[in-house]
Design an enzyme around this catalytic site. Structure first.
Site, PDB file in Angstrom:
ATOM      1  N   ASP A  94      -0.345  -0.738  -5.055  1.00  0.00           N
ATOM      2  CA  ASP A  94      -1.554  -0.120  -5.612  1.00  0.00           C
ATOM      3  C   ASP A  94      -1.268   1.240  -6.241  1.00  0.00           C
ATOM      4  OD1 ASP A  94      -1.041   1.175  -3.247  1.00  0.00           O
ATOM      5  OD2 ASP A  94      -3.054   0.950  -2.412  1.00  0.00           O
ATOM      6  N   HIS A  95      -0.218   1.928  -5.825  1.00  0.00           N
ATOM      7  CA  HIS A  95       0.220   3.187  -6.442  1.00  0.00           C
ATOM      8  C   HIS A  95       1.496   3.634  -5.756  1.00  0.00           C
ATOM      9  CE1 HIS A  95      -1.332   5.213  -2.889  1.00  0.00           C
ATOM     10  NE2 HIS A  95      -2.471   4.579  -3.073  1.00  0.00           N
TER      11      HIS A  95
ATOM     12  N   ASP B 295       0.845  -1.199   0.000  1.00  0.00           N
ATOM     13  CA  ASP B 295       0.000   0.000   0.000  1.00  0.00           C
ATOM     14  C   ASP B 295       0.880   1.248   0.000  1.00  0.00           C
ATOM     15  OD1 ASP B 295      -2.150   1.640   0.097  1.00  0.00           O
ATOM     16  OD2 ASP B 295      -2.889   1.008   2.047  1.00  0.00           O
ATOM     17  N   ASP B 296       0.783   2.051  -1.044  1.00  0.00           N
ATOM     18  CA  ASP B 296       1.523   3.321  -1.156  1.00  0.00           C
ATOM     19  C   ASP B 296       3.025   3.123  -1.340  1.00  0.00           C
ATOM     20  OD1 ASP B 296      -0.937   4.350  -0.646  1.00  0.00           O
ATOM     21  OD2 ASP B 296      -0.348   5.647   1.007  1.00  0.00           O
TER      22      ASP B 296
ATOM     23  N   CYS C 275      -5.997   4.893  -3.646  1.00  0.00           N
ATOM     24  CA  CYS C 275      -6.064   3.545  -3.084  1.00  0.00           C
ATOM     25  C   CYS C 275      -7.251   2.750  -3.606  1.00  0.00           C
ATOM     26  CB  CYS C 275      -6.116   3.625  -1.559  1.00  0.00           C
ATOM     27  SG  CYS C 275      -4.572   4.149  -0.792  1.00  0.00           S
TER      28      CYS C 275
END
EC number: 3.1.6.1
Length: 870
Positions: A317-318, A52-53, A88
């Site tokens: 996710d990014h 995540d991130d 997200c």
């Protein structure tokens, strides 16, 4: 048999065995796409590890040595991996469905994120549903979607351990197969990264023991390195001098050539820069547990003998930014640091240690997983399977020629948010000027005749006024002139329609007077209404020119009884008209308080009624300007809220429902059946009013929501938020695990409400650029071959024809559906765009081949660093 014949037989057997071995060797390499028959499973296992991130541009993968050894050295590394949206929930929805944001309609982390609409239309068509129906043992562990509340188990998952809401490492709640499970702050039992790793390993071992011939699909979705960045205790002292985040774009601000939030974001202050250093350090510390998790999963596959029959995919996710362009932290920007992600694949027939330059996206994960499982890919998925990109295509011998280079996409869409209202044709000029400030637009509107009168025209909705500072503003007209049309319509409706369609609720035995009777009784007995205060009035609020002043009274004013003049339409007393001009100075009584009153985070009102602020405000002109601007924003926000509340209060007074006369049959009741048309439809007049009421209710809901947020901020002493901006406050209590923050609170803004955009990212042998259109009409173009860190917006160097061609391409991507429309093929670069345009007229670089498309290292950017100060 004689010796010669024996030797001849042995020689024949040897030649036959050699020929057979060669044939087997050739067939093995020619049919390398098929799995070996001695494996237990015909179809491979699939493990997707999602963080995540996690960024690529800021060096987060450099510290994950175990993951790089397993995935980079043992598999394929896609060096051009991107996400189609740097948010997200939208990105995770794209991963699950294989669709662009405009096709699954999850635009933000709140809107349609795990909503009933999402559950009904898209959640039943994720890759897990398809694999589960064909015999795969499916399992999900970790963070799902930001608004997932644990009230259900999403379809397609045999084993479900989903995190409720957003990422956390301690004190969270899991939904374990439909049962909510709360966790505390004990590292050995509750640390999320270790917990989902252990659960996934246990599930895989159990599945292979109980169902040895069934393949497994697992998604391990980590919270790291997302906030609150709680690391494991054994890693809390690592990376004290982390500086990978200091890139050439770090603290590169302001940026007058970029979109709105970039123009108004100035250089970071020392406290902000210190925060970015600690944030980078804590993010890297959380990734150490993910690194251990990858090693644990790898060892489990080796022990179970399933390593060679398992595809492992590692991605995020990014991306993320920390200090880039002066933005303290965050995502949601269309730039490389937010849309580039790590992407590694390891599995059967994947060449170890190879670098793949093809563009891969988050929307490619779902079709790739289906392709690995041997399933047909639905036509409505926008992504494509990357399985064919993993084929090494090595020739067996000199007679086996290499196949033609694979045709693959060279462009894709990056989108954030949606356009709520269609742009009018007369607003195209905004793109030509690239940006028109708000004050300029207001100034242009005020030149029109319909806005220059003071709400005197029939049906006029807005008027142009000038405030005390000389700034032009548009104010909404209120009163009979604006409502004349609707009031005339309402007069045509019979009175009994105003009571609504619901029947009266009457209490038995209670006799109730009519409205006129109640008023008469009220005046006769000098009845005191419940909302009249019984205590003395010490201050009053007076509004002058749209501003509210609280005036103290020397002697406590006694409350008065209601008289007839308080009712609407009654004549005012002459004394009220001759009050004279109001002055906000003098005549105020002394106010004493037990303790100083905190007005803002830097200013107080002392006991002697004087104001005292931090010493920095009296020494630093910039600090004084910043704080004064902040106070002006707060005053304007509160004034708008007060105006809205007064408007609602006035509406409620006029729309107060009348009580029913239960002892008399009303005309409405007698003729109720006659007033309805066939089909039980409403009267046309009433229908029109009902539609207006719906619009009014929607506006009221939005106002109430904003009011609740305002009250919540005031209760929490949150004076950081600005209208139209996304801001946050960081203090010493935010991080509950080491290393701790001890430098005190600060405020920073990370994004704006107008940060809605659609971008086209293109990478091929000759071009490497980003073209963006913002909802405000602003345009951006970056040539990453000459400007890899996107420091300069080069849109002004493009010809109008090229801009039009880029716009046409972008519009095609914005409306694409399915992999056939959403994956444009490589174009002939000698001809430029497919409409016949040429890029040669504005290219300022020479053509480069794929090996030269790598991002430049920090060592090769010495010239950019000269004279630069962080």
């Amino acid at each position: 048999m004689g010796p010669p014949s024996l030797v001849l037989c042995l020689l024949s057997a040897t030649v036959f065995s050699l020929l057979g071995g060669s044939s087997a060797f050739l067939s093995h390499h020619r049919l390398k796409g098929r799995f070996q028959r001695d494996r237990r499973n015909i179809r491979p296992n699939i493990i997707l590890v999602l963080t995540d991130d996690q960024d690529v541009e800021l060096g987060s993968m450099q510290v994950m040595n175990k993951t790089r050894r397993i995935m980079e050295q043992g598999g394929a590394h896609f060096i051009n991996a991107f996400v189609t949206t740097p948010m997200c929930c939208p990105s995770r929805s794209s991963i699950l469905t294989g669709k662009y944001v405009h096709n699954h309609n999850t635009y933000t982390n709140n809107e349609n994120c795990s909503s009933p609409s999402w559950q009904a239309q898209h959640e039943s068509r994720t890759f897990a549903v398809y694999l589960n129906s064909t015999g795969y043992r499916t399992a999900f562990f970790g963070k799902y979607l930001n608004e997932y509340n644990g009230s259900y188990v999403p379809p397609g998952w045999k084993e479900w351990v989903g995190l409720l809401k957003n990422s956390r490492f301690y004190n969270y709640t899991l939904c374990r197969n439909g049962v909510k499970e709360k966790h505390g702050s004990d590292y050995s039992k509750d640390y999320l990264t270790d917990l989902i790793t252990n659960d996934s390993v246990s599930f895989f071992r159990t599945s292979k023991k109980m169902y040895p011939h069934r393949p497994v699909l697992m998604v391990i979705s980590h919270a790291a390195p997302h906030g609150p960045e709680d690391s494991a205790p054994q890693y809390s002292r690592l990376f004290p001098n982390a500086s990978q985040h200091i890139t050439p774009s770090y603290n590169y601000a302001p940026n007058p050539d970029k979109h709105w939030i970039m123009r108004y974001t100035g250089p970071m202050k020392p406290i902000h820069m210190e925060f970015t250093n600690m944030l980078q350090r804590k993010r890297l510390q959380t990734l150490m547990s993910v690194d251990d998790s990858m090693e644990t999963i790898y060892n489990m596959l080796v022990e179970t003998g399933e390593l060679d029959n398992t595809y492992i995919v590692y991605t995020a996710d990014h991306g993320y930014h920390i200090g880039q362009f002066g933005l303290v932290k965050g995502k949601s920007m269309p730039y490389e640091f937010d849309i580039r992600v790590p992407f590694y694949v390891r599995g059967p027939n994947v060449e170890a240690g190879c670098l793949n330059p093809h563009i891969v996206l988050n929307i490619d994960l779902a079709p790739t997983i289906l392709d690995i499982a041997g399933l047909d890919i639905p036509a409505d998925m926008d992504g494509k399977s990357i399985l064919k990109l993993l084929d090494t295509e090595r020739p067996v011998n000199r007679f086996h020629l290499k196949k033609k280079m694979r045709v693959w996409r060279d462009s894709f869409l990056v989108e954030r948010g949606k356009l709520l209202h269609k742009r009018d044709n007369d607003k195209v000029d905004a793109q030509e000027e690239n940006f028109l400030p708000k004050y300029q637009r207001v100034k242009d509107l005020c030149q029109r005749a319909e806005y220059q009168t003071a709400c005197e025209q029939l049906g006029q909705k807005w008027q142009c006024v000038e405030d005390a500072t000389g700034k032009l503003k548009l104010h909404k007209c209120k009163g009979p002139m604006r409502l004349g049309g609707s009031r005339a319509l309402s007069n045509l409706v019979p009175k009994y329609y105003g009571q609504g369609s619901e029947a009266c609720t009457c209490d038995s035995g209670d006799y109730k007077l009519s409205l006129a009777g109640r008023r008469k009784k009220l005046f006769k007995k000098k009845y005191k209404a419940s909302y009249v205060r019984s205590r003395s009035i010490r201050s009053v609020a007076i509004e002058v020119d749209g501003r509210v002043y609280h005036v103290g009274l020397g002697d406590a004013a006694q409350p008065r009884n209601l008289t007839k003049r308080h009712w609407p339409g009654a004549p005012e007393d002459q004394d009220d008209k001759d009050g004279g001009d109001f002055s906000g100075t003098g005549g105020l009584p002394d106010y004493s308080a037990a303790n100083p009153i905190k007005v803002t985070h830097r200013c107080y009102i002392l006991e002697n009624d004087t104001v005292q602020c931090d010493l920095d405000l009296y020494k630093s002109l910039q600090a004084w300007k910043d704080h004064k601007l902040h106070i002006d924003h707060e005053i304007e926000t509160l004034q708008n809220k007060i105006k809205n509340l007064r408007e609602v209060r006035g509406h409620l007074k006029k729309k107060r429902p009348e009580e029913c006369d239960c002892h008399k049959i009303s005309y409405h009741t007698q003729h109720k059946g006659r007033l309805k048309h066939r089909g039980s439809s409403l009267h046309p007049f009433r229908k029109g009013l009902q539609e207006k009421d719906k619009v009014w209710l929607l506006r009221e809901q939005k106002r109430k929501k904003k009011l609740r947020k305002l009250l919540k901020r005031l209760q929490n002493n949150d004076t950081c938020s600005m209208p139209g901006l996304t801001c946050f406050t960081h203090d010493n209590q935010h991080w509950q695990t080491a290393p701790f923050w001890t430098l005190g609170p600060f405020c920073a803004c990370t994004s704006a409400n107008n940060n809605t955009y659609w971008c086209m990212r293109t990478i091929n042998e000759t071009h490497n650029f980003l073209f963006c259109e913002f909802a405000t009409g602003f345009l951006e173009y970056f040539d990453l071959n000459t400007d890899p860190y996107q420091l300069m917006n080069a849109v002004n160097t493009l010809d109008r024809d090229v801009l039009n061609q880029l716009h046409v391409q972008l519009m095609e991507l914005r409306s694409c559906k399915g992999y056939k429309q959403c994956n444009p093929r490589t174009r002939n670069m000698d001809l430029g765009l497919k409409d016949g345009g040429s890029y040669e007229q504005y290219r300022q670089f020479q053509r480069r081949k794929w090996p030269e498309m790598k991002r430049p290292s920090s060592k090769s950017l010495g010239q950019l660093w000269e004279g630069w100060e962080g």
